[in-house]
Design a protein around this motif. Structure first.
Motif, PDB file in Angstrom:
ATOM      1  N   GLY A  51       0.823  -1.209   0.000  1.00 10.40           N
ATOM      2  CA  GLY A  51       0.000   0.000   0.000  1.00 10.40           C
ATOM      3  C   GLY A  51       0.855   1.255   0.000  1.00 10.40           C
ATOM      4  N   ALA A  52       1.900   1.260   0.826  1.00 13.12           N
ATOM      5  CA  ALA A  52       2.813   2.409   0.862  1.00 13.12           C
ATOM      6  C   ALA A  52       3.477   2.591  -0.499  1.00 13.12           C
ATOM      7  CB  ALA A  52       3.867   2.214   1.955  1.00 13.12           C
ATOM      8  N   LEU A  53       3.958   1.501  -1.076  1.00  9.47           N
ATOM      9  CA  LEU A  53       4.592   1.574  -2.385  1.00  9.47           C
ATOM     10  C   LEU A  53       3.609   2.075  -3.440  1.00  9.47           C
ATOM     11  CD1 LEU A  53       7.063   1.035  -4.176  1.00  9.47           C
ATOM     12  CD2 LEU A  53       6.277  -1.338  -4.396  1.00  9.47           C
ATOM     13  N   ALA A  54       2.381   1.602  -3.393  1.00  4.78           N
ATOM     14  CA  ALA A  54       1.361   2.027  -4.358  1.00  4.78           C
ATOM     15  C   ALA A  54       1.092   3.521  -4.249  1.00  4.78           C
ATOM     16  CB  ALA A  54       0.062   1.245  -4.126  1.00  4.78           C
ATOM     17  N   ILE A  55       0.946   4.000  -3.046  1.00  8.99           N
ATOM     18  CA  ILE A  55       0.591   5.405  -2.855  1.00  8.99           C
ATOM     19  C   ILE A  55       1.719   6.332  -3.300  1.00  8.99           C
ATOM     20  CG2 ILE A  55       0.157   7.153  -1.081  1.00  8.99           C
ATOM     21  CD1 ILE A  55      -1.546   4.896   0.347  1.00  8.99           C
ATOM     22  N   TYR A  56       2.932   6.061  -2.851  1.00  5.08           N
ATOM     23  CA  TYR A  56       4.039   6.957  -3.213  1.00  5.08           C
ATOM     24  C   TYR A  56       4.384   6.840  -4.696  1.00  5.08           C
ATOM     25  CZ  TYR A  56       4.370   7.903   1.723  1.00  5.08           C
ATOM     26  OH  TYR A  56       4.073   8.283   3.006  1.00  5.08           O
ATOM     27  N   SER A  57       4.282   5.642  -5.246  1.00  6.87           N
ATOM     28  CA  SER A  57       4.511   5.475  -6.689  1.00  6.87           C
ATOM     29  C   SER A  57       3.477   6.246  -7.494  1.00  6.87           C
ATOM     30  CB  SER A  57       4.435   4.000  -7.087  1.00  6.87           C
ATOM     31  OG  SER A  57       5.474   3.268  -6.528  1.00  6.87           O
ATOM     32  N   SER A  58       2.228   6.167  -7.067  1.00 10.79           N
ATOM     33  CA  SER A  58       1.170   6.840  -7.824  1.00 10.79           C
ATOM     34  C   SER A  58       1.323   8.352  -7.789  1.00 10.79           C
ATOM     35  CB  SER A  58      -0.208   6.436  -7.319  1.00 10.79           C
ATOM     36  OG  SER A  58      -0.481   7.024  -6.063  1.00 10.79           O
ATOM     37  N   LEU A  59       1.825   8.886  -6.673  1.00  7.68           N
ATOM     38  CA  LEU A  59       2.063  10.326  -6.629  1.00  7.68           C
ATOM     39  C   LEU A  59       3.077  10.734  -7.696  1.00  7.68           C
ATOM     40  CD1 LEU A  59       2.284  10.960  -2.767  1.00  7.68           C
ATOM     41  CD2 LEU A  59       0.351  11.470  -4.284  1.00  7.68           C
ATOM     42  N   VAL A  60       4.133   9.930  -7.809  1.00  2.25           N
ATOM     43  CA  VAL A  60       5.195  10.241  -8.778  1.00  2.25           C
ATOM     44  C   VAL A  60       4.716  10.014 -10.204  1.00  2.25           C
ATOM     45  CG1 VAL A  60       7.528   9.652  -9.549  1.00  2.25           C
ATOM     46  CG2 VAL A  60       7.023   9.757  -7.103  1.00  2.25           C
ATOM     47  N   THR A  61       4.075   8.893 -10.470  1.00  5.89           N
ATOM     48  CA  THR A  61       3.660   8.612 -11.849  1.00  5.89           C
ATOM     49  C   THR A  61       2.596   9.599 -12.319  1.00  5.89           C
ATOM     50  OG1 THR A  61       2.088   6.908 -11.107  1.00  5.89           O
ATOM     51  CG2 THR A  61       4.294   6.165 -11.797  1.00  5.89           C
ATOM     52  N   PRO A 127      -8.069  17.349   1.788  1.00  9.86           N
ATOM     53  CA  PRO A 127      -7.304  16.150   1.420  1.00  9.86           C
ATOM     54  C   PRO A 127      -6.889  15.297   2.617  1.00  9.86           C
ATOM     55  CG  PRO A 127      -6.519  18.035   0.189  1.00  9.86           C
ATOM     56  CD  PRO A 127      -7.480  18.560   1.218  1.00  9.86           C
ATOM     57  N   HIS A 128      -6.609  15.909   3.757  1.00  7.07           N
ATOM     58  CA  HIS A 128      -6.173  15.129   4.927  1.00  7.07           C
ATOM     59  C   HIS A 128      -7.261  14.145   5.351  1.00  7.07           C
ATOM     60  CE1 HIS A 128      -5.024  14.096   9.037  1.00  7.07           C
ATOM     61  NE2 HIS A 128      -3.778  14.344   8.634  1.00  7.07           N
ATOM     62  N   VAL A 129      -8.485  14.618   5.423  1.00  9.50           N
ATOM     63  CA  VAL A 129      -9.608  13.751   5.799  1.00  9.50           C
ATOM     64  C   VAL A 129      -9.813  12.675   4.736  1.00  9.50           C
ATOM     65  CG1 VAL A 129     -12.120  13.677   6.140  1.00  9.50           C
ATOM     66  CG2 VAL A 129     -10.765  15.455   7.252  1.00  9.50           C
ATOM     67  N   SER A 130      -9.748  13.064   3.477  1.00  7.40           N
ATOM     68  CA  SER A 130      -9.970  12.108   2.387  1.00  7.40           C
ATOM     69  C   SER A 130      -8.895  11.026   2.350  1.00  7.40           C
ATOM     70  CB  SER A 130     -10.022  12.839   1.045  1.00  7.40           C
ATOM     71  OG  SER A 130     -11.097  13.738   1.020  1.00  7.40           O
ATOM     72  N   VAL A 131      -7.626  11.420   2.499  1.00  8.81           N
ATOM     73  CA  VAL A 131      -6.532  10.436   2.514  1.00  8.81           C
ATOM     74  C   VAL A 131      -6.668   9.537   3.741  1.00  8.81           C
ATOM     75  CG1 VAL A 131      -4.030  10.137   2.723  1.00  8.81           C
ATOM     76  CG2 VAL A 131      -4.939  11.833   1.127  1.00  8.81           C
ATOM     77  N   SER A 132      -6.997  10.116   4.880  1.00 12.96           N
ATOM     78  CA  SER A 132      -7.185   9.318   6.101  1.00 12.96           C
ATOM     79  C   SER A 132      -8.279   8.283   5.917  1.00 12.96           C
ATOM     80  CB  SER A 132      -7.518  10.230   7.289  1.00 12.96           C
ATOM     81  OG  SER A 132      -6.440  11.077   7.583  1.00 12.96           O
ATOM     82  N   ASP A 133      -9.375   8.685   5.285  1.00 16.81           N
ATOM     83  CA  ASP A 133     -10.479   7.744   5.026  1.00 16.81           C
ATOM     84  C   ASP A 133     -10.013   6.588   4.142  1.00 16.81           C
ATOM     85  OD1 ASP A 133     -12.224   9.244   6.544  1.00 16.81           O
ATOM     86  OD2 ASP A 133     -13.197  10.205   4.813  1.00 16.81           O
ATOM     87  N   ILE A 134      -9.218   6.891   3.124  1.00 16.40           N
ATOM     88  CA  ILE A 134      -8.708   5.847   2.228  1.00 16.40           C
ATOM     89  C   ILE A 134      -7.827   4.873   2.999  1.00 16.40           C
ATOM     90  CG2 ILE A 134      -7.157   5.422   0.269  1.00 16.40           C
ATOM     91  CD1 ILE A 134      -8.202   8.210  -0.797  1.00 16.40           C
ATOM     92  N   LEU A 135      -6.956   5.402   3.837  1.00 13.68           N
ATOM     93  CA  LEU A 135      -6.058   4.555   4.627  1.00 13.68           C
ATOM     94  C   LEU A 135      -6.843   3.649   5.565  1.00 13.68           C
ATOM     95  CD1 LEU A 135      -3.360   7.249   5.457  1.00 13.68           C
ATOM     96  CD2 LEU A 135      -3.111   5.335   3.854  1.00 13.68           C
ATOM     97  N   ILE A 153       1.919  11.680   3.377  1.00 19.66           N
ATOM     98  CA  ILE A 153       1.498  11.630   1.979  1.00 19.66           C
ATOM     99  C   ILE A 153       1.276  13.052   1.451  1.00 19.66           C
ATOM    100  CG2 ILE A 153      -0.396  10.935   0.436  1.00 19.66           C
ATOM    101  CD1 ILE A 153      -0.627   8.393   2.265  1.00 19.66           C
ATOM    102  N   ILE A 154       0.645  13.886   2.244  1.00 24.61           N
ATOM    103  CA  ILE A 154       0.405  15.276   1.835  1.00 24.61           C
ATOM    104  C   ILE A 154       1.732  16.017   1.695  1.00 24.61           C
ATOM    105  CG2 ILE A 154      -0.570  17.476   2.613  1.00 24.61           C
ATOM    106  CD1 ILE A 154      -2.933  15.698   3.742  1.00 24.61           C
ATOM    107  N   ASP A 155       2.658  15.793   2.632  1.00 24.74           N
ATOM    108  CA  ASP A 155       3.986  16.413   2.526  1.00 24.74           C
ATOM    109  C   ASP A 155       4.725  15.933   1.281  1.00 24.74           C
ATOM    110  OD1 ASP A 155       3.544  17.768   4.902  1.00 24.74           O
ATOM    111  OD2 ASP A 155       4.772  16.407   6.119  1.00 24.74           O
TER     112      ASP A 155
END
Length: 175
Positions: A51-61, A127-135, A153-155
């Motif tokens: 999940g961590a890899l997916a999230i950070y990869s998706s930000l970059v891609t 976004p903080h609430v939305s990302v938290s909900d996804i997690l 993730i936001i940082d």
């Protein structure tokens, strides 16, 4: 003389491979940061790590894809590299050839789903609430870990957006 270099095979391919390797190393470093795992972060499980890899990869891609055609091409090669590594990791854990495709597909579907959801979270009013909900919804974190990971993730996205297109296309990712 620059025009001649562009015509010669290998120079661009070599630079692209180096850019993909550098970007992937930076993503892995962020996604495997021990400070964002355990009680204060991602669950230290296969799901938490992918999940961590997916999230950070998706930000970059996603950022690369927004640049231009060369960015989209680099994004595609980076995604291929991520999945090649996932495939190799599964094989190292003893997953047999008969089930490897199914497992990679399952991870891939979750990977894409998380990436889309997190990137869409940045289009919401909070976004903080939305990302938290996804997690939470995906069971990637728990307790205070959810808020800590959402902050990270936001940082990461903020750092990524501040970087120049040229630096990202050359494989420089400073976050």
């Amino acid at each position: 003389m620059n025009w001649l270099r562009k015509l010669l095979p290998g120079n661009t391919a070599r630079a692209d491979r180096a850019a993909v390797s550098n970007l992937y190393a930076a993503i892995l470093k962020r996604a495997r940061n021990p400070d964002i795992f355990g009680d204060l972060g991602f669950a230290d499980t296969m799901d938490g790590r992918t999940g961590a890899l997916a999230i950070y990869s998706s930000l970059v891609t996603t950022r690369l894809s927004a640049i231009s055609q060369p960015g989209r091409a680099l994004s595609s090669r980076l995604t291929d590299r991520v999945f090649d590594d996932i495939d190799a990791g599964l094989r190292e854990t003893g997953v047999g050839d008969a089930s490897i495709a199914r497992k990679v597909r399952t991870i891939g579907e979750r990977f894409v789903g998380l990436g889309i959801a997190v990137n869409e979270a940045f289009l919401t009013s909070d976004p903080h609430v939305s990302v938290s909900d996804i997690l939470d919804r995906n069971g990637l974190t728990g307790g205070t870990g959810t808020s800590n990971v959402a902050d990270d993730i936001i940082d990461a996205r903020r750092d990524l957006e501040a970087q120049s297109d040229d630096s990202l296309l050359s494989g420089q990712l400073d976050w």
